[in-house]
Design a protein around this motif. Structure first.
Motif, PDB file in Angstrom:
ATOM      1  N   PRO A   6       0.825  -1.210   0.000  1.00  0.00           N
ATOM      2  CA  PRO A   6       0.000   0.000   0.000  1.00  0.00           C
ATOM      3  C   PRO A   6       0.859   1.261   0.000  1.00  0.00           C
ATOM      4  N   THR A   7       0.243   2.369  -0.351  1.00  0.00           N
ATOM      5  CA  THR A   7       0.861   3.691  -0.241  1.00  0.00           C
ATOM      6  C   THR A   7      -0.036   4.567   0.614  1.00  0.00           C
ATOM      7  N   VAL A   8       0.523   5.153   1.659  1.00  0.00           N
ATOM      8  CA  VAL A   8      -0.233   6.095   2.490  1.00  0.00           C
ATOM      9  C   VAL A   8       0.179   7.502   2.099  1.00  0.00           C
ATOM     10  N   TRP A   9      -0.795   8.331   1.737  1.00  0.00           N
ATOM     11  CA  TRP A   9      -0.507   9.693   1.293  1.00  0.00           C
ATOM     12  C   TRP A   9      -0.658  10.725   2.414  1.00  0.00           C
ATOM     13  N   LEU A  10      -1.563  10.454   3.310  1.00  0.00           N
ATOM     14  CA  LEU A  10      -1.844  11.414   4.397  1.00  0.00           C
ATOM     15  C   LEU A  10      -2.289  10.619   5.613  1.00  0.00           C
ATOM     16  N   ALA A  11      -1.845  11.063   6.784  1.00  0.00           N
ATOM     17  CA  ALA A  11      -2.326  10.472   8.029  1.00  0.00           C
ATOM     18  C   ALA A  11      -2.108  11.458   9.159  1.00  0.00           C
ATOM     19  N   GLY A  12      -2.929  11.377  10.165  1.00  0.00           N
ATOM     20  CA  GLY A  12      -2.821  12.268  11.310  1.00  0.00           C
ATOM     21  C   GLY A  12      -4.057  12.170  12.164  1.00  0.00           C
ATOM     22  N   ALA A  13      -4.306  13.205  12.941  1.00  0.00           N
ATOM     23  CA  ALA A  13      -5.449  13.172  13.840  1.00  0.00           C
ATOM     24  C   ALA A  13      -5.891  14.580  14.206  1.00  0.00           C
ATOM     25  N   MET A  14      -7.109  14.654  14.631  1.00  0.00           N
ATOM     26  CA  MET A  14      -7.688  15.857  15.230  1.00  0.00           C
ATOM     27  C   MET A  14      -7.889  15.573  16.710  1.00  0.00           C
ATOM     28  N   ALA A  15      -7.345  16.409  17.579  1.00  0.00           N
ATOM     29  CA  ALA A  15      -7.544  16.306  19.022  1.00  0.00           C
ATOM     30  C   ALA A  15      -8.388  17.491  19.476  1.00  0.00           C
ATOM     31  N   SER A  16      -9.250  17.264  20.455  1.00  0.00           N
ATOM     32  CA  SER A  16     -10.164  18.345  20.831  1.00  0.00           C
ATOM     33  C   SER A  16     -10.558  18.252  22.303  1.00  0.00           C
ATOM     34  N   ASP A  17     -10.998  19.369  22.810  1.00  0.00           N
ATOM     35  CA  ASP A  17     -11.566  19.455  24.156  1.00  0.00           C
ATOM     36  C   ASP A  17     -12.756  20.404  24.062  1.00  0.00           C
ATOM     37  N   ILE A  18     -13.891  19.849  23.654  1.00  0.00           N
ATOM     38  CA  ILE A  18     -15.103  20.638  23.458  1.00  0.00           C
ATOM     39  C   ILE A  18     -15.884  20.684  24.761  1.00  0.00           C
ATOM     40  N   PRO A  19     -16.235  21.860  25.254  1.00  0.00           N
ATOM     41  CA  PRO A  19     -16.984  21.932  26.511  1.00  0.00           C
ATOM     42  C   PRO A  19     -18.378  21.336  26.367  1.00  0.00           C
ATOM     43  N   ASP A  20     -18.835  20.650  27.411  1.00  0.00           N
ATOM     44  CA  ASP A  20     -20.212  20.161  27.424  1.00  0.00           C
ATOM     45  C   ASP A  20     -21.168  21.343  27.436  1.00  0.00           C
ATOM     46  N   ARG A  21     -22.148  21.307  26.549  1.00  0.00           N
ATOM     47  CA  ARG A  21     -23.082  22.429  26.474  1.00  0.00           C
ATOM     48  C   ARG A  21     -24.313  22.034  25.670  1.00  0.00           C
ATOM     49  N   PHE A  22     -25.429  22.566  26.099  1.00  0.00           N
ATOM     50  CA  PHE A  22     -26.684  22.387  25.389  1.00  0.00           C
ATOM     51  C   PHE A  22     -26.890  23.491  24.356  1.00  0.00           C
TER      52      PHE A  22
END
Length: 466
Positions: free
Chosen positions: A222-238
């Motif tokens: 295989p060939t991988v062209w892109l890889a990574g991640a999104m990390a987040s800390d979203i506050p709980d909210r209505f």
């Protein structure tokens, strides 16, 4: 008909909710559902808006895709390759391993090589992380993506499998991996989440490990062209703060496909087309960028079925463990199987950011949940649904291609800005029974050309993706 239910994720969330005394989430929503609510009845919208208004970054993106990126990190049998689309490939197999596919019972031996990224210190000490990857996996090849984080208390997570993936399903079944936890964090299908964010524990940095597999003796893998991640800390909210529209109407000409056109078709893929909101939305944007499925790739679809490429998208995004087509990274990876397209999963913070992208020519696939009363004109409620934002009216309302429509003609909808934005960005809501359940916290898919225009680069930078 609502979007695909998620019985597996809902079941896991029930277990976690019981352990944390949180409410039970329902449907395809954020793993943040496991967190004890910090808002809701007794918390005013003004107070929630004030919390959000605090200058606190909540999302961090890190993706590897250049030759320099792939040259860095730890190579065990892999190598960086240059050219028009740099990537990662097997140079010399590091070893062999047997894989017993849990969904077919088939055991096979594979050669493999691995690449481990440099440690990325997140600008956001995170409660959640979602990986993305773009790859070419010819027959006889597949890849595995893993994340390992370091907590703010200094301990490390295990190497969590974020997906075992191939573009086709002839060698292995594309799958997430159930049952991964260390007592501090858990993988919920495609999302690595801290179990008790209220404790203050966060993931401060992380590494990505890619394992590339090929049949023994094969020359290429295989060939991988892109890889990574999104990390987040979203506050709980209505309730989330309302953004203001630009005041100018703008609409992209995006193809329209209805998932309901495929009701009852191929029930082996998440009970059929009425659950295919995610792949249907993906297919609309793939074709917006001028890509089409080949006749060969559609040859398996029953003759007479309209829009066979939507059936192909469902099969190509199906997660055999999740038993659905709504795995977020699998959809982005599917989009990137098309010539010169890239796809990632991220979070955005407002419809103003979506408008920035749309005005630069980039439609946005959003994930949201709501009751029938919470989105005027939809005519349904859903525990989790994907649709595509293709434009805005002069008054700022959202123009969306909503695949949960009777036919292709009915797909284009106009939804009230305030309703749409709150449904999409919140992490907590009340369902039709009055129970506190979860929201996705601004999850979206972004697909586009690997060489975006200058205006598109500026827009992607403005929203923190590049």
């Amino acid at each position: 008909m609502t979007a695909a239910p998620t019985p597996r994720r809902a079941l896991l969330a029930v277990v976690l909710a019981a352990a944390t005394a949180a409410a039970v989430p329902a449907g395809r929503a954020s793993a943040a559902a496991a967190k004890p609510p910090t808002s809701g009845p007794g918390t005013t919208p003004a107070a929630e808006a004030a919390e959000t208004a605090a200058t606190r970054k909540t999302v961090d993106n890190r993706f590897w895709y250049s030759y320099a990126h792939w040259s860095a990190g730890l190579h065990q049998g892999t190598t960086a390759v240059g050219g028009a689309r740099p990537g990662l490939e097997i140079k010399t197999a590091a070893g062999r391993s047997e894989y017993a596919d849990p969904h077919t019972g088939k055991k096979s031996t594979w050669e493999y090589a691995t690449w481990t990224s440099p440690v990325h210190t997140s600008t956001v000490p995170a409660t959640e992380a979602i990986a993305s990857w773009n790859a070419r996996t010819p027959a006889g090849t597949w890849i595995q993506a893993e994340l390992r984080g370091t907590y703010t208390d200094g301990a490390a997570t295990p190497w969590y499998v974020m997906g075992r993936w191939a573009a086709g399903d002839g060698d292995i079944r594309r799958t997430s991996v159930d049952g991964q936890t260390d007592g501090k964090s858990t993988v919920w299908t495609d999302t690595l989440a801290v179990d008790t964010p209220a404790s203050g524990l966060r993931i401060k940095d992380w590494r990505l490990r890619l394992t590339l597999y090929r049949k023994p003796g094969a020359v290429r893998g295989p060939t991988v062209w892109l890889a990574g991640a999104m990390a987040s800390d979203i506050p709980d909210r209505f309730t989330v703060p309302a953004s203001t529209g630009s005041g100018a109407a703008h609409e992209l000409k995006v193809p329209r496909y209805s998932q309901e056109t495929h009701a009852g078709q191929y029930p082996e893929y998440d009970n059929g087309g009425e659950a295919w909101c995610s792949p249907t939305s993906s297919q609309m944007i793939i074709e917006f960028w001028g890509r089409r499925a080949s006749a060969t790739s559609l040859a398996w679809v029953k003759k007479g079925y309209a829009d066979p490429q939507v059936c192909h998208a469902a099969r190509s995004t199906y997660d055999a463990a999740y038993k659905g087509c709504g795995n977020w990274p699998f959809n982005a990876a599917y989009a990137a199987t098309y010539r010169q397209l890239a796809g990632v999963v991220t979070r955005l913070g407002s419809l103003a950011e979506v408008e920035t992208l749309v005005r630069a020519g980039i439609p946005v696939i959003t994930s949201q949940s709501f009751t029938a009363e919470e989105l005027t004109g939809a005519g349904y409620g859903t525990a989790g649904h994907l649709m595509t934002v293709i434009g805005f009216t002069a008054s700022g309302d959202v123009i969306a291609n909503d695949p949960n429509s009777a036919d292709n003609t009915a797909v284009r909808r106009v939804y009230r800005r305030r309703q749409f934005e709150n449904n999409w960005l919140r992490t907590k809501r009340h369902n039709a029974a009055g129970k506190v359940v979860s929201g996705t916290g601004g999850i979206c898919y972004l697909y586009g050309p690997i060489r975006p225009s200058q205006a598109q680069v500026l827009a992607l930078r403005a929203v923190g993706v590049l």
